[in-house]
Design an enzyme around this catalytic site. Sequence first.
Site, mmCIF file in Angstrom:
data_model
loop_
_atom_site.group_PDB
_atom_site.id
_atom_site.type_symbol
_atom_site.label_atom_id
_atom_site.label_comp_id
_atom_site.label_asym_id
_atom_site.label_seq_id
_atom_site.Cartn_x
_atom_site.Cartn_y
_atom_site.Cartn_z
ATOM 1 N N ARG A 49 26.720 -24.453 18.994
ATOM 2 C CA ARG A 49 26.184 -24.374 17.642
ATOM 3 C C ARG A 49 25.975 -22.926 17.220
ATOM 4 N NH1 ARG A 49 21.086 -28.620 17.547
ATOM 5 N NH2 ARG A 49 22.255 -30.550 17.910
ATOM 6 N N ASP A 51 23.717 -21.219 13.839
ATOM 7 C CA ASP A 51 22.812 -21.626 12.774
ATOM 8 C C ASP A 51 23.341 -21.228 11.401
ATOM 9 O OD1 ASP A 51 21.030 -22.720 14.589
ATOM 10 O OD2 ASP A 51 19.851 -20.874 14.761
ATOM 11 N N ARG A 209 17.984 -14.385 17.797
ATOM 12 C CA ARG A 209 17.217 -13.856 16.665
ATOM 13 C C ARG A 209 15.753 -13.642 17.039
ATOM 14 N NH1 ARG A 209 18.491 -18.294 12.441
ATOM 15 N NH2 ARG A 209 16.985 -17.123 11.178
#
Length: 256
Positions: A49, A51, A209
């Site tokens: 994945r 985001d 992040r």
Amino acid sequence: MRYFLCLSYDGSAFCGWQIQPSAPSVQQCLESTLSRLLGRPVAVTGAGRTDTAVNASGYIAHFDWDGILPFEASDFTYKLNAMLPREVVVHSVSGVAEDLHARFSARRREYTYFIHRQKDPFLRAYSWQCGYPQLDFEAMNQACQFLLGTHDFSCFEKTGTDNKTSVCTVYEAYWKPYVPSHIQVMEGPSGDYWYFRIAADRFLRNMVRATVGTLIEVGRGKHRPEWVAQLIESGTRGDAGESVPGHALFLNKVGY
């Protein structure tokens, strides 16, 4: 036969890689385009994945097809790119072993996060303007040393996820200055441009992040580098730094 696609995408146009019921995703875009090109439904599996707004410059995905593709590899990528939106480009397609899996066979993933310290209209879409007056990058690189190795990184993981484990092995992590191409060509002032690179066997949701936001806290002098080790040992997501914006993050390499 199984085929690997190497692609890049601008994440600003998508809700992320994975298909969502009511928002555009890279996976849905690629599946629908492949299905139109090949004349029947094609399912695509990605390396993992990403985001919303997160970019990729070396993403790997696979799809299965009975037999040989109806086009040569160069023609296939040409036709596919002509049909894909401008935010997505396929660099190559190659046949691989049937048991090679884009996600589960990956052994190393590498992310890069870009920041700039002064206003720059040419980078605002793909780099975060970090306006704090002082950042100690030496201290931030010292803190990076505590990320290396195998640890439980739940302090950097988005809450509410359903992972079976939060253990990852980080192979490298560091901050490094660079000069953007438009500065090099124009011979303008170099300013203050940096990127953070981290490579690991796997990543948790929001991990990069949150890690960048935590290292920024060290750079601002709010914590000593050893604080990162304390977070990994016993901290929670609420103890670590805030997540930085997703538009400056790139998944740039997947290794098998």
